[in-house]
Design an enzyme around this catalytic site. Structure first.
Site, PDB file in Angstrom:
ATOM      1  N   GLU A 236      49.931  59.917  60.568  1.00  0.00           N
ATOM      2  CA  GLU A 236      49.661  59.982  62.013  1.00  0.00           C
ATOM      3  C   GLU A 236      48.643  61.071  62.363  1.00  0.00           C
ATOM      4  O   GLU A 236      48.081  61.057  63.450  1.00  0.00           O
ATOM      5  CB  GLU A 236      50.978  60.148  62.796  1.00  0.00           C
TER       6      GLU A 236
ATOM      7  N   ARG B  79      59.572  54.443  61.603  1.00  0.00           N
ATOM      8  CA  ARG B  79      58.808  55.554  61.055  1.00  0.00           C
ATOM      9  C   ARG B  79      57.671  55.021  60.198  1.00  0.00           C
ATOM     10  O   ARG B  79      57.836  54.019  59.497  1.00  0.00           O
ATOM     11  CB  ARG B  79      59.691  56.447  60.150  1.00  0.00           C
TER      12      ARG B  79
ATOM     13  N   ASP C 234      71.710  45.575  57.707  1.00  0.00           N
ATOM     14  CA  ASP C 234      72.040  46.998  57.739  1.00  0.00           C
ATOM     15  C   ASP C 234      73.029  47.295  56.615  1.00  0.00           C
ATOM     16  O   ASP C 234      74.250  47.323  56.821  1.00  0.00           O
ATOM     17  CB  ASP C 234      72.630  47.391  59.110  1.00  0.00           C
TER      18      ASP C 234
ATOM     19  N   HIS D 211      52.804  56.201  68.820  1.00  0.00           N
ATOM     20  CA  HIS D 211      54.160  56.745  68.594  1.00  0.00           C
ATOM     21  C   HIS D 211      54.791  57.171  69.925  1.00  0.00           C
ATOM     22  O   HIS D 211      55.210  58.312  70.094  1.00  0.00           O
ATOM     23  CB  HIS D 211      54.124  57.910  67.585  1.00  0.00           C
TER      24      HIS D 211
END
Ligand SMILES: NC(=O)C1=CN([C@@H]2O[C@H](COP(=O)(O)OP(=O)(O)OC[C@H]3O[C@@H](n4cnc5c(N)ncnc54)[C@H](O)[C@@H]3O)[C@@H](O)[C@H]2O)C=CC1
Ligand SMILES: O=C(O)C(=O)[C@H](O)COP(=O)(O)O
Length: 358
Positions: free
Chosen positions: A240, A211, A148, A257
């Site tokens: 999507e 995502r 991160d 999703h």
């Protein structure tokens, strides 16, 4: 006069709550158009409403409250320039996503020659989801490698580089926001691209529930063909609206999703948008209207990966999408929200269901 508020009709636990104070209009995401927004003061939306100049220019909208974690559907620069406040629901569904990942890991590990305790799992993005996932895997005795860069740049300890994950991990799972290079010093668009896949040393499994577009779907398929990865599980896709059956078919798991679709996650998301609206208009605090029988609390006795995976049958959701790739949106709209672990009691508990933002 009561302010007009448009609400995405697929947001649960909100009907009837704002009516005493606002003129409320529930619409399907598709019907939240410039015409519908024209005289609205606030929008309460989900990921399915792109909030940009096309939608908002010339409108009276003062507040956009998205009942989601991700905000990549909102043009924040446009909102800032036009004095439109933006709110979201940080951490609302972290435990639901961890439940999704854990059920996926349970099935992934059955495909691997080494037991879970000897695997190394790379967690890319250690915000609300990544942190709760790390806590879960640590409780299960699994070795994790954390990446991160934004948290590391703020002085966070225990993080390493993506290169280490490429070198040492047997499974890599993504939990980052979607950002382009003009939005973040650490953009995530195509973070897992062809170059990334060529750098993998242990032929890992790839999981993406963050995502679509964080993983380059075309490069992912090529990596599978080249045997650079052992397989993949996806909940999100680059397109999507028209997800490719060619991408779904070889996936070990491909869900529509819904990783964050738990009762508790949706309740927290609705609470967050209500709080944003009430504070914007100076109204007293309003709470979601629960239609759940709280006395029917599920119970789970143990803490092993198979116990945890039993709380959510991910295969069912995957089979549904594989059978109807073109029905992704419909499957989401008609999803029967599940309970996540916040509703469970764990006997012999070593797993603390902590505050995702804590
Ligand atoms: N599939 C689903 O149903 C759901 C998907 N999501 C997605 O998952 C993402 C993660 O969720 P949360 O953990 O709640 O968000 P979060 O905002 O709490 O955490 C995201 C973390 O990613 C880190 N990050 C940013 N850029 C990075 C980079 N280049 N490399 C590595 N780390 C980076 C941030 O520093 C932050 O710690 C969300 O942004 C959202 O898009 C979230 C909930 C449900
Ligand atoms: O919270 C997020 O970010 C998500 O991706 C949501 O789980 C997606 O939720 P909807 O937009 O379908 O409500």
């Amino acid at each position: 006069m009561k302010p007009k508020i448009l609400i995405d009709r697929d947001i649960p636990f909100i009907q009837g709550v704002l009516e005493p104070l606002a003129e409320v209009c529930y619409l399907p995401a598709k019907a939240i158009t410039p015409e519908a927004c024209h005289d609205a003061k606030a929008l309460i939306i989900r990921t399915r409403t792109a909030c940009n100049q096309d939608l908002l220019e010339g409108s009276q909208v003062e507040l956009i409250a998205s009942a989601t974690v991700g905000t990549d559907h909102i043009n924040r620069d446009f909102c800032k320039t036009n004095n439109i406040a933006v709110a979201n629901a940080p951490g609302c569904n972290a435990w639901a996503v961890v439940q999704w990942v854990t059920s996926a890991l349970y099935l992934v590990t059955r495909q691997l020659p080494i037991p879970l305790s000897q695997l190394r799992i790379g967690i890319v993005g250690c915000g609300a989801v990544g942190r709760c996932l790390h806590a879960t895997l640590t409780a299960l005795g699994v070795h994790t490698i954390l990446v991160d860069p934004p948290l590391q740049a703020q002085g966070g300890k225990g993080y390493t580089s993506l290169a280490m994950v490429q070198q040492f991990c047997d499974i890599i799972t993504f939990h980052v926001p979607f950002t382009y290079s003009d939005q973040s010093r650490y953009p995530t668009y195509h973070l897992a691209d062809e170059h990334f896949f060529y750098g993998l040393e242990r032929r890992p499994f790839i999981l993406n529930s963050s995502r679509g577009g964080v993983v380059d779907d075309y490069a992912l398929l090529r990596a599978l063909e080249r045997k650079q990865i052992r397989g993949y599980c996806l909940d999100v896709y680059e397109n999507e609206q028209d997800v490719s059956p060619a991408l779904l078919e070889p996936a070990l798991l491909s869900t529509p999703h819904i990783a964050g679709y738990s009762i508790e996650g949706k309740q927290a998301a609705t609470a967050a948008v209500l709080q944003a609206v009430c504070s914007h208009f100076g109204w007293p605090k309003l709470l979601p209207k629960l239609e759940v029988d709280e006395t029917q609390r599920p119970f789970n006795a143990g803490l092993s990966i198979s116990d945890l995976a039993k709380t959510y049958d991910i295969r069912k959701d995957s089979l549904a999408l594989k059978a109807q790739p073109y029905a992704l949106e419909q499957l989401r709209s008609h999803y029967a929200y599940r309970h996540d672990w916040q509703a469970y009691e764990f006997g012999n508990c070593k797993l603390s269901i902590q505050d995702p933002l804590g």
